[in-house]
Structure formats: C-alpha cells, structure tokens
Motif scaffolding. Structure first.
Motif, mmCIF file in Angstrom:
data_model
loop_
_atom_site.group_PDB
_atom_site.id
_atom_site.type_symbol
_atom_site.label_atom_id
_atom_site.label_comp_id
_atom_site.label_asym_id
_atom_site.label_seq_id
_atom_site.Cartn_x
_atom_site.Cartn_y
_atom_site.Cartn_z
ATOM 1 N N TYR A 133 46.610 43.179 45.731
ATOM 2 C CA TYR A 133 46.796 42.440 46.983
ATOM 3 C C TYR A 133 48.256 42.006 47.160
ATOM 4 N N MET A 153 35.712 36.440 48.171
ATOM 5 C CA MET A 153 35.387 36.246 46.762
ATOM 6 C C MET A 153 33.874 36.301 46.618
ATOM 7 N N LEU A 154 33.417 36.915 45.566
ATOM 8 C CA LEU A 154 31.995 37.172 45.393
ATOM 9 C C LEU A 154 31.178 35.884 45.419
ATOM 10 N N ASP A 155 30.278 35.830 46.379
ATOM 11 C CA ASP A 155 29.285 34.766 46.461
ATOM 12 C C ASP A 155 27.910 35.419 46.383
ATOM 13 N N PRO A 178 42.379 41.051 39.919
ATOM 14 C CA PRO A 178 41.222 40.353 40.492
ATOM 15 C C PRO A 178 40.703 40.993 41.777
ATOM 16 N N GLY A 179 41.567 41.582 42.582
ATOM 17 C CA GLY A 179 41.114 42.196 43.830
ATOM 18 C C GLY A 179 40.172 43.370 43.587
ATOM 19 N N LYS A 195 38.475 43.954 40.755
ATOM 20 C CA LYS A 195 37.280 43.451 40.075
ATOM 21 C C LYS A 195 36.324 42.802 41.078
ATOM 22 N N ASN A 196 36.866 42.028 41.999
ATOM 23 C CA ASN A 196 36.033 41.394 43.014
ATOM 24 C C ASN A 196 35.301 42.443 43.847
ATOM 25 N N LEU A 197 36.003 43.494 44.258
ATOM 26 C CA LEU A 197 35.373 44.534 45.053
ATOM 27 C C LEU A 197 34.231 45.191 44.278
ATOM 28 N N ASP A 219 32.434 44.072 41.836
ATOM 29 C CA ASP A 219 31.334 43.160 41.519
ATOM 30 C C ASP A 219 30.382 42.917 42.682
ATOM 31 N N HIS A 220 30.759 43.296 43.884
ATOM 32 C CA HIS A 220 29.855 43.144 45.021
ATOM 33 C C HIS A 220 28.684 44.137 44.949
#
Length: 196
Positions: free
Chosen positions: A12, A48-50, A91-92, A94-96, A98-99
C-alpha cells in the motif's frame, strides 16, 4: 484452454517498486499462453478483516469481495508477490488473503519475493509458504527472489542489470513448476471431487 493465473500484490506504500515485478510476471505468464491477471490489494482496498467472505449472508457480501471471490474460485493457480516488513509479511496482502478460505482450496500457488536490499524478502517468502499451505494451497518449490528491486527492474518494468538477468533466467523454471502443478490439480479435480 489457457491456465487462469491470479497474481496477487499487496503493498500500500506510495512509492511501490514491487508492482514492477507483479506486472512483469503478468506479462511473462501471458507470453507463455496463460490468462494472467494482476490483483492489486491497494486497488481493491478491502477493509481490515472483520467478516470473511463466507460469513456474509449469501448475496450480501460487498461487491468488491464478491467479485474477487469469484475470480479466486475460478482461477487455476496463484502467484503471491511479496515484500518484507520487519521480517514479516505485508499487511495489505495478508489482509486480502484472510478474507477468503475455501475459495483457495485445491490449487497451486507460487511465491515471488522482492526487496530494496539484497535479502529479497526471503524471510517473508518463507512465512508465506506456511500461510498458503494452511489456506489449502499446494505451494510449489520453485521461487523467485529479487533483491535490489529498483535496479533489477527499471521504471518501465524492464529487467535490467544482473538482477534483471537473474529474474529472466529463473522465470522459466518457476513457470514450469507452477504449470505442472496446475495441470495436475486440474486433472485430479476432474477425476475426483475434493474430499472437503
């Protein structure tokens, strides 16, 4: 029919040099006959993953999440292009990833890492190997590691110098390895329904 390969990139930062590698890989796979597509985490900009994709009621996931889930489900293989932040993964990216979970299952993945220094994000690549395996992918043994990314690929994305030459030498084996596992996974899915 050509292999559908999604190439994921997750920085990012405002001065992204790794995007050169991701875009070069899209072109290099396309030259080999694959239908390669860049998935840029920054452009998609998931929150961010919720709530994972599967946790949304059917038909109620945000449009960007729904579209990406369909692309992942229908892809034949994946390439993860990763930098390294403080010995860890970006983190960007990894966040993607993990969805999603089941959407990744039963397909091969390959890892291409890069950094501004000479380590070429090797530690992040090692971490990604475990992450992707846990998420149901078969991670191929061939990797690409590009150090001094700003010198290995110029602003136009053309390989330059020793680093660029090393990249172009490493790519055929990397692509062949991923291609072999892609064909193996396709054949097995046609032969037998995955166990879960």
């Amino acid at each position: 029919m050509s292999d559908r390969i999604l190439i994921f990139y997750g920085s990012y930062r405002s001065d992204r040099q790794g995007i050169r590698l991701a875009e070069w890989l899209v072109g290099a796979f396309a030259e080999r006959g694959a239908a390669a597509e860049l998935i840029d985490a920054k452009a998609i900009d998931l929150p961010m993953l919720d709530r994972m994709y599967k946790e949304h009621p059917k038909g109620e996931a945000p449009p960007a999440l729904e579209a990406l889930a369909e692309k992942i489900r229908t892809a034949d293989a994946f390439v993860f292009v990763t930098g390294e932040y403080n010995w860890g993964v970006q983190p960007g990216l990894k966040n993607l990833t993990d969805h999603f979970l089941e959407e990744w299952y039963w397909r091969p993945a390959a890892i291409a890492s890069y950094s501004a220094g000479r380590i070429a994000a090797a530690r992040a690549a090692l971490t990604w190997h475990g992450i992707l395996s846990e998420m149901g992918m078969v991670v191929v043994s061939s990797t690409i590691a590009v150090g001094a990314i700003g010198h290995a690929l110029n602003a136009a994305g053309t390989p330059t110098g020793d680093g660029g030459a090393a990249l172009t030498r490493a790519f055929p084996r990397f692509a062949d390895d991923l291609g072999w596992w892609t064909q193996a996974a396709k054949a097995q899915r046609e032969r037998r329904t995955p166990p879960y």
